[in-house]
Design a protein around this motif. Structure first.
Motif, PDB file in Angstrom:
ATOM      1  N   ASP A 183      40.752  -8.100  38.414  1.00 22.86           N
ATOM      2  CA  ASP A 183      39.522  -8.882  38.567  1.00 22.86           C
ATOM      3  C   ASP A 183      39.602  -9.626  39.898  1.00 22.86           C
ATOM      4  O   ASP A 183      40.374 -10.566  40.059  1.00 22.86           O
ATOM      5  CB  ASP A 183      39.412  -9.852  37.384  1.00 22.86           C
ATOM      6  CG  ASP A 183      38.168 -10.716  37.459  1.00 22.86           C
ATOM      7  OD1 ASP A 183      37.513 -10.753  38.515  1.00 22.86           O
ATOM      8  OD2 ASP A 183      37.864 -11.385  36.447  1.00 22.86           O
ATOM      9  N   ASN A 185      41.158 -17.698  38.335  1.00 27.80           N
ATOM     10  CA  ASN A 185      40.529 -18.701  37.513  1.00 27.80           C
ATOM     11  C   ASN A 185      41.368 -18.744  36.229  1.00 27.80           C
ATOM     12  O   ASN A 185      41.451 -17.722  35.552  1.00 27.80           O
ATOM     13  CB  ASN A 185      39.086 -18.253  37.188  1.00 27.80           C
ATOM     14  CG  ASN A 185      38.408 -19.159  36.194  1.00 27.80           C
ATOM     15  OD1 ASN A 185      38.921 -20.204  35.847  1.00 27.80           O
ATOM     16  ND2 ASN A 185      37.235 -18.749  35.726  1.00 27.80           N
ATOM     17  N   LEU A 226      34.141  -5.481  33.467  1.00 30.15           N
ATOM     18  CA  LEU A 226      35.442  -5.623  32.795  1.00 30.15           C
ATOM     19  C   LEU A 226      35.385  -5.000  31.400  1.00 30.15           C
ATOM     20  O   LEU A 226      36.297  -4.282  30.984  1.00 30.15           O
ATOM     21  CB  LEU A 226      35.813  -7.103  32.659  1.00 30.15           C
ATOM     22  CG  LEU A 226      36.279  -7.802  33.929  1.00 30.15           C
ATOM     23  CD1 LEU A 226      36.127  -9.311  33.809  1.00 30.15           C
ATOM     24  CD2 LEU A 226      37.721  -7.448  34.228  1.00 30.15           C
ATOM     25  N   VAL A 244      31.518  -9.383  34.732  1.00 28.09           N
ATOM     26  CA  VAL A 244      32.107  -9.557  33.400  1.00 28.09           C
ATOM     27  C   VAL A 244      31.812  -8.325  32.537  1.00 28.09           C
ATOM     28  O   VAL A 244      32.646  -7.916  31.724  1.00 28.09           O
ATOM     29  CB  VAL A 244      31.628 -10.879  32.739  1.00 28.09           C
ATOM     30  CG1 VAL A 244      30.153 -10.880  32.436  1.00 28.09           C
ATOM     31  CG2 VAL A 244      32.416 -11.162  31.467  1.00 28.09           C
ATOM     32  N   TYR A 293      38.870 -23.765  41.421  1.00 28.98           N
ATOM     33  CA  TYR A 293      39.288 -24.484  40.223  1.00 28.98           C
ATOM     34  C   TYR A 293      40.613 -25.181  40.484  1.00 28.98           C
ATOM     35  O   TYR A 293      41.442 -24.707  41.270  1.00 28.98           O
ATOM     36  CB  TYR A 293      39.464 -23.507  39.058  1.00 28.98           C
ATOM     37  CG  TYR A 293      38.252 -22.657  38.833  1.00 28.98           C
ATOM     38  CD1 TYR A 293      37.133 -23.175  38.192  1.00 28.98           C
ATOM     39  CD2 TYR A 293      38.208 -21.338  39.294  1.00 28.98           C
ATOM     40  CE1 TYR A 293      36.001 -22.398  38.005  1.00 28.98           C
ATOM     41  CE2 TYR A 293      37.084 -20.557  39.114  1.00 28.98           C
ATOM     42  CZ  TYR A 293      35.982 -21.091  38.468  1.00 28.98           C
ATOM     43  OH  TYR A 293      34.857 -20.318  38.293  1.00 28.98           O
ATOM     44  N   SER A 320      28.339 -12.742  42.489  1.00 30.97           N
ATOM     45  CA  SER A 320      28.023 -14.067  41.926  1.00 30.97           C
ATOM     46  C   SER A 320      28.649 -15.203  42.715  1.00 30.97           C
ATOM     47  O   SER A 320      27.985 -16.191  43.029  1.00 30.97           O
ATOM     48  CB  SER A 320      28.543 -14.171  40.491  1.00 30.97           C
ATOM     49  OG  SER A 320      27.776 -13.414  39.622  1.00 30.97           O
ATOM     50  N   ARG A 355      23.041 -11.352  38.170  1.00 28.03           N
ATOM     51  CA  ARG A 355      23.795 -10.473  37.275  1.00 28.03           C
ATOM     52  C   ARG A 355      24.057  -9.074  37.866  1.00 28.03           C
ATOM     53  O   ARG A 355      23.562  -8.048  37.359  1.00 28.03           O
ATOM     54  CB  ARG A 355      23.105 -10.343  35.884  1.00 28.03           C
ATOM     55  CG  ARG A 355      22.743 -11.642  35.198  1.00 28.03           C
ATOM     56  CD  ARG A 355      23.875 -12.675  35.150  1.00 28.03           C
ATOM     57  NE  ARG A 355      25.081 -12.164  34.548  1.00 28.03           N
ATOM     58  CZ  ARG A 355      26.295 -12.324  35.109  1.00 28.03           C
ATOM     59  NH1 ARG A 355      26.463 -12.965  36.260  1.00 28.03           N
ATOM     60  NH2 ARG A 355      27.342 -11.843  34.505  1.00 28.03           N
TER      61      ARG A 355
END
Ligand code: PLP
Length: 379
Positions: free
Chosen positions: A198, A170, A99, A96, A315, A229, A238
């Motif tokens: 991504d 996602n 990004l 993240v 998801y 992750s 992380r």
């Protein structure tokens, strides 16, 4: 006079975290709101981290990470078909943040960023926090949640700088076809913009296969972001990594110094063990996710729900329009009545209020119980 940052005031919270916060402190909660793998980090990775501590990897590293980890990332990207060089690879404290580094590196305040609707809320949050302008392109269920060129072309203006794509996706579970990826690269080249791709779910695919724009345009218009992750159940460590064109990578690297210096050295050694070590742990986890996906789909189908079949990531978006509630109210009421935490569709985009998103990566028994409670609540 005291002030607070205006752009931060404008930035919404992620609806995923809103529900998670409501759930914290409640008893008997089933967490289907977060993308948190229901597995422990594999032992060989944990052991590598312990060894790293004993070997003294307890200090700052270079901003863009340990060379040995960058080489491991390069190896992985090359094995997957990306003909990139080591100077393009960097390590970030979580994908993240990679990004954010990319956004900071290739845009200026006021520049337009193409974002999908629906899409992961963090893209929008970063855009607002950085005072860039979000411009949404639709992903429609009838197109398998893939972007359509006829939707994209009219959105281009002289201020368009970057298009964010996410496959496997996602929240939709969509996996873009090779044809779509080719068209997107053409689109980026035609308008001379960057694609920020991504790909943190690249290893979590159930139907078809993952295609990366990096394999078509390795050092031109594509910045690809990857992570450990999701593939290795390492959310808390992380670490993320990226490949960026040679003019962009040093800029992304430069940003790390004032904000975070570098990712944790111990976590970097753990990520190195993950990428260089045995890969069968991924297959085992993906098979478990596939079973969990099928379990959720079978139950929803039996109960007559409308939903779209996820091809990748973990998801599923279920249509709750018959409940007569907006998605935030629904998610809050569901949580209060049943202890099942889900993510409200509206957090993923303006057109997604009729959905809630289930994450199906938690433990199988929890998923079974959660989906049963949801069906009882809805009916
Ligand atoms: N990108 C997407 C689409 C995600 O869903 C997530 C996490 O949920 C991330 C990036 C962040 O991953 P990381 O833990 O590597 O920062």
């Amino acid at each position: 006079m005291k002030t607070l940052c205006e752009s931060l005031n404008k930035m919404p919270r992620s609806g995923i975290r809103v529900i998670m916060d409501l759930a914290s402190g409640m008893d008997d909660v089933i967490h289907m709101e977060l993308g948190e793998p229901g597995f422990q980090t594999p032992d060989h990775i944990k052991e590598a981290a312990c060894k790293a501590i004993h070997d003294g990897f307890t200090k700052y590293t270079a901003n863009n990470g340990l060379l040995s980890l960058r080489e491991a990332c390069l190896g992985k990207i090359q094995r997957d078909g990306g003909q990139v060089g080591i100077q393009q690879i960097g390590i970030a404290p979580g994908s993240v943040f990679a990004l954010a580094q990319a956004m900071m590196a290739v845009t200026n305040p006021g520049d337009e960023v193409l974002l999908s609707d629906p899409g992961w809320p963090n893209y929008y949050m970063q855009t607002i926090a950085m005072e860039r302008t979000p411009v949404f392109y639709p992903l429609r269920e009838e197109n398998g949640f893939e972007p359509m060129m006829e939707d994209l072309e009219p959105l281009i203006t002289p201020r368009t700088r970057v298009m964010i794509i996410n496959t496997p996706s996602n929240p939709t579970g969509g996996v873009y076809s090779q044809k779509t990826i080719e068209k997107l690269v053409e689109f980026a080249k035609k308008h001379d913009i960057y694609i920020l791709s991504d790909e943190v779910y690249d290893k979590i695919v159930f139907d078809g296969e993952h295609h990366s724009p990096l394999n078509i345009d390795p050092n031109g218009h594509v910045i690809s972001i990857y992570g450990v992750s999701k593939a290795y159940a390492m959310t808390g460590w992380r670490v993320g990594y990226y490949s960026a064109p040679t003019e962009v990578a040093p800029q992304m690297n430069k940003i790390l110094e004032p904000y975070v210096s570098c990712a944790s050295a111990v976590s970097q050694k753990a990520a190195e063990a993950a990428l260089n070590g045995p890969q069968d742990c991924i297959g085992t986890m993906v098979e478990a996710y596939r079973e969990r996906r099928d379990l959720v789909m079978d139950k929803l189908q039996q109960e007559g729900f409308e939903f779209s079949r996820p091809k990748g990531a973990f998801y599923l978006m279920a249509n709750i329009s018959k409940a007569g509630m907006d998605s935030y109210t629904f998610a809050k009421e569901l949580l209060k009545a049943t202890g099942v935490a889900t993510a409200p569709g509206l957090t993923f985009g303006q057109d997604s209020d009729k959905f809630i998103r289930f994450s199906f990566c938690a433990d199988t028994e929890q998923i079974r119980e959660g989906i049963n409670r949801f069906c009882t609540f809805y009916n």
